[in-house]
Each structure stands twice: as structure tokens, then as C-alpha cells.
Design an enzyme around this catalytic site. Structure first.
Site, mmCIF file in Angstrom:
data_model
loop_
_atom_site.group_PDB
_atom_site.id
_atom_site.type_symbol
_atom_site.label_atom_id
_atom_site.label_comp_id
_atom_site.label_asym_id
_atom_site.label_seq_id
_atom_site.Cartn_x
_atom_site.Cartn_y
_atom_site.Cartn_z
ATOM 1 C CG HIS A 1 13.755 0.032 5.458
ATOM 2 N ND1 HIS A 1 12.827 1.139 5.231
ATOM 3 C CD2 HIS A 1 14.700 0.057 4.594
ATOM 4 C CE1 HIS A 1 13.297 1.666 3.946
ATOM 5 N NE2 HIS A 1 14.381 1.307 3.630
ATOM 6 C CG ASP B 1 13.771 4.784 1.497
ATOM 7 O OD1 ASP B 1 14.489 4.941 0.526
ATOM 8 O OD2 ASP B 1 13.412 3.598 1.867
#
Length: 412
Positions: free
Chosen positions: A238, A289
Site C-alpha cells: 500500500h 488484495d
């Protein structure tokens, strides 16, 4: 000289290297479409996390296998040939370890291998609920009482899969809030000693930054930089909320940054500073993800397109050759599968409307910015076909198992 991935036209088809998604939580595929309506806290990341915890409380090994197998099948049909599974659901209800401590890790590896994908099992340490926080029941399934048990599991997994060229093992700390700093450093040292990638969620949410400041007096990447954790084997997942010094630190160490735009959009995380990271020397890869959207081409192009929105510029950071490298070679490298990316291929239908009549000199641009999973005609891993005519050979059986698990979990 590093060989650059490329797109070619062979036997009336466009051929490209297999795509790698370097960050996956396969069990979260069961949440798709079930967390979008507003509830008490559903409008925030933390509300979404509550829904995820409810799923975890009921998850059994057979369910995890069935959900992961379906998620990986969908990835394969999207052109993905390698997945990094950031695995942190380790134990049974109440945190009781299974007789075989790695039973759930083995379930996701088996799911990937049954589908035909390469997998990096990223064994993730999760040692506390957060700084001065008590664990909720679902988190007990994540938590180990000591770092020694985590390292023992890593030893067991490395030994078990040492002879399988389709499986690699990596170490991970879930986050700076879930793993005390001395244990983060122990994991980083283990990864260094055994030449493993070391993954970690960093700076995904602003709330995470505030919690880190409360404990350490600064932000996550600054802590990791100050403590010598950043390295070329480090994969920052991220990295959404960074200051200039943190961007420089990641670049100076040659660390990977794994951008997961479809999930970051879904959770309202924010926009990562892609231009700054590339300019500093960080290496980008991408991840699915939470499996909020299974479109590997969108996952790649969103890195550039969302950066255009952030900086309000037509061409922002990543042109097609760099994007292709991030989606293939660098994704494999972040998963410890460096030597394999040349062996896996995706064949695209040149008559699919999304890429029909493209300019051969701009093929990579046309494919990365326009293709969809529908464009994928066939996929092979190490020469073995796993998708033909757009469909995985075991799709019907896999879907049946998936629906059975969702019914048992009372999700349908």
C-alpha cells in the site's frame, strides 16, 4: 543486462508474460458484494474490517480451500500466473492451533497448485491486536503468542515446499500495529538470513499512522527506515500515506512497493504517491488484495490512471514498458519467484473488441490500457495449459465447491 518483458504476436495471437499479483487475501473473496451498503461503520475501513472479522470467525479449513481455489481460478482466467498469498489466518476458533500448525497455510497452497498457479506463501506474523488494544474473537485466529512460533512455522513451510518450483515462501509482519518492533526486526533478520522476501502492510490508513505515532513517535516507514528494516527484499504493501523522507527511504533501499488499487479504491484508502516513489527508485508491483475486483489488467493500469487523477496530468508516472515490468517480472521477484516469469504466458484474442485492430508498435500500451479478462484466450504455467478458450478446465467443479462453502457460512 536485465531482460525486459515484452508483448509479441505469435500464431495469430498476442502473447505476453503471465501476470503476478503479489498481495492476496484469498478468503476475502467471499466478501465481494457483501460490504458495500452503509451500516454502523461500513462507510470506513474499520467497518469493512468488522465484516471481515465476522467471516473469519466461521471459516473452516475446507472453506478456506474452496474460497481460495475459486479466487485463484478467477485470477487465472484474468491472466494471472503467480500469486503472493499474504496469509494470516493461522488457527482455529479461540486461537487454538491446529494439530498441524500450518494446516491453513497448506490449504491455500493446495488451492493454488490445484488451479495450476505458482504461489508465494507469505507466512504473516500477527502478535497483537494493536498498540494497547485487546483482541476481538476473530483476531485470536491470527495471533501467535511468540515470534519463535512464527519462525518455527517458516522453517516448516520452507522445508515442506523446498523441492516444488511452483511454491516459494516469504516472511511478513502484518503491520507495525500488529507486530511489536523487536519482532519486526527479528522477522527481517530471518528473511535476510534465508534470502526471503519480507512483506508488510505500511501506511495504508491514516488511523494506522496515528497509532504508530502514539507508540513510536513517528510514522511506520520512518520507524522501519530508522531501524534498518528497509532493504531490496522489503515489500511495502500500500504505502499510501507517505512524506517525502519516507518516499526517499524506500527508493534509496531499492524496496518494492505493492500497489493494490482496486482494494484501495474499495476501502477509500487514498492515493499513493506513485510518481514520487518511482522517481526515488522504488520498484513497483501490484496486488489484488481483497479480491474486490478480479481484473488483472485494471489492477495494473489503475496505478497510472489514478496517479493521473492525483496529480491532474495526462501522463503521470508509468508508461507501458514500466507497467508491464511491474505486472510481470517485478511481481514475480517480490514473491521470490524471480527465475520463473519467462516460463509463464498469457495468449490474448486479437479479435476481442477491447484490443481489436491495435497498432503492433503500441501493442503493450493497447493491451495494458484496454484489455479485460474477456480478452484472455489461454494461460500456461511452465508450459502447462491451465486456461483454454477463456475458461479454466475445472471451473464447474470449483464453482460448485465455492457455492457449497458460502451456503455453509450462511452467506447465500
Amino acid at each position: 543486462m536485465i531482460e525486459a518483458p515484452r508483448v509479441s504476436f505469435e500464431a495469430e495471437e498476442w502473447v505476453m508474460p503471465g501476470l503476478a499479483t503479489a498481495h492476496s487475501h484469498a478468503f476475502q473473496r467471499a466478501l465481494r458484494g457483501r460490504t458495500q451498503r452503509r451500516a454502523t461503520r461500513a462507510g470506513t475501513f474499520w467497518g469493512w474490517r468488522d465484516e471481515m472479522y465476522r467471516l473469519v470467525e466461521s471459516l473452516r479449513p475446507d472453506d478456506l480451500y474452496a474460497i481460495a481455489r475459486f479466487a485463484y481460478t478467477e485470477l487465472a482466467m484474468s491472466g494471472v500466473t503467480a500469486v503472493g498469498e499474504f496469509h494470516y489466518v493461522h488457527h482455529g476458533p479461540g486461537g487454538r492451533p491446529y494439530a498441524d500448525r500450518t494446516e491453513l497455510a497448506d490449504a491455500v497452497v493446495r488451492a493454488a497448485r490445484d488451479v495450476g498457479l505458482r504461489i508465494c506463501l507469505i507466512r504473516t506474523a500477527y502478535l497483537r491486536a494493536g498498540y494497547r488494544q485487546a483482541a476481538v474473537p476473530a483476531q485470536e485466529r491470527f495471533i501467535d503468542p511468540s515470534i519463535d512460533l512464527v519462525l518455527r512455522d517458516l522453517d516448516a513451510l520452507r522445508s515442506r515446499y523446498a523441492d516444488d518450483p511452483h511454491v516459494s515462501v516469504a516472511a511478513a509482519a502484518h503491520s507495525i500495529r500488529a507486530v511489536p518492533l523487536p519482532d519486526v526486526k527479528a522477522l527481517a533478520a530471518y528473511a535476510e538470513a534465508h534470502d526471503l522476501p519480507f512483506h508488510m502492510h505500511v501506511s495504508e490508513q491514516r488511523g494506522e499512522l496515528e497509532e504508530c505515532r502514539s507508540e513510536h513517535g513517528t510514522t511506520p516507514v520512518a520507524v522501519l527506515s530508522n531501524e534498518g528494516v528497509l532493504s531490496p527484499r522489503f515489500v511495502a504493501v500500500h504505502a499510501t500515506h507517505l512524506d517525502g523522507a519516507e518516499i526517499t527511504a524506500l527508493g534509496d533501499r531499492g524496496s518494492f512497493v505493492c500497489i493494490c488499487r482496486t482494494t484501495e479504491r474499495d476501502l477509500g484508502d487514498g492515493l499513493p504517491p506513485v510518481s514520487g516513489l518511482l522517481g526515488a527508485g522504488a520498484r513497483l508491483c501490484v496486488g489484488v488484495d481483497s479480491h474486490a475486483c478480479e481484473n488483472a489488467f485494471e489492477e495494473v493500469r489503475a496505478v497510472e490512471l489514478d496517479e493521473r487523477s492525483r496529480v491532474e496530468m495526462r501522463h503521470a508516472a508509468a508508461e507501458a514498458p514500466l507497467m508491464l515490468d511491474a505486472a510481470t517480472r517485478l511481481g514475480y521477484a517480490a514473491c521470490g519467484l524471480d527465475a520463473s516469469w519467462r516460463e509463464d504466458h498469457v495468449h490474448l484474442d486479437p479479435d476481442d473488441p477491447s484490443i481489436a485492430a491495435i497498432d503492433p508498435d503500441l501493442a503493450a500500451d493497447a493491451i495494458l490500457f484496454g484489455a479485460t479478462p474477456r480478452t484472455v484466450k489461454s494461460v500456461s504455467v511452465a508450459g502447462r495449459p491451465i486456461v483454454s478458450e477463456g475458461r479454466h478446465a475445472q471451473y464447474g467443479e470449483t464453482l460448485k465447491l465455492y457455492r457449497k462453502s458460502l451456503r455453509q457460512l450462511e452467506l447465500i
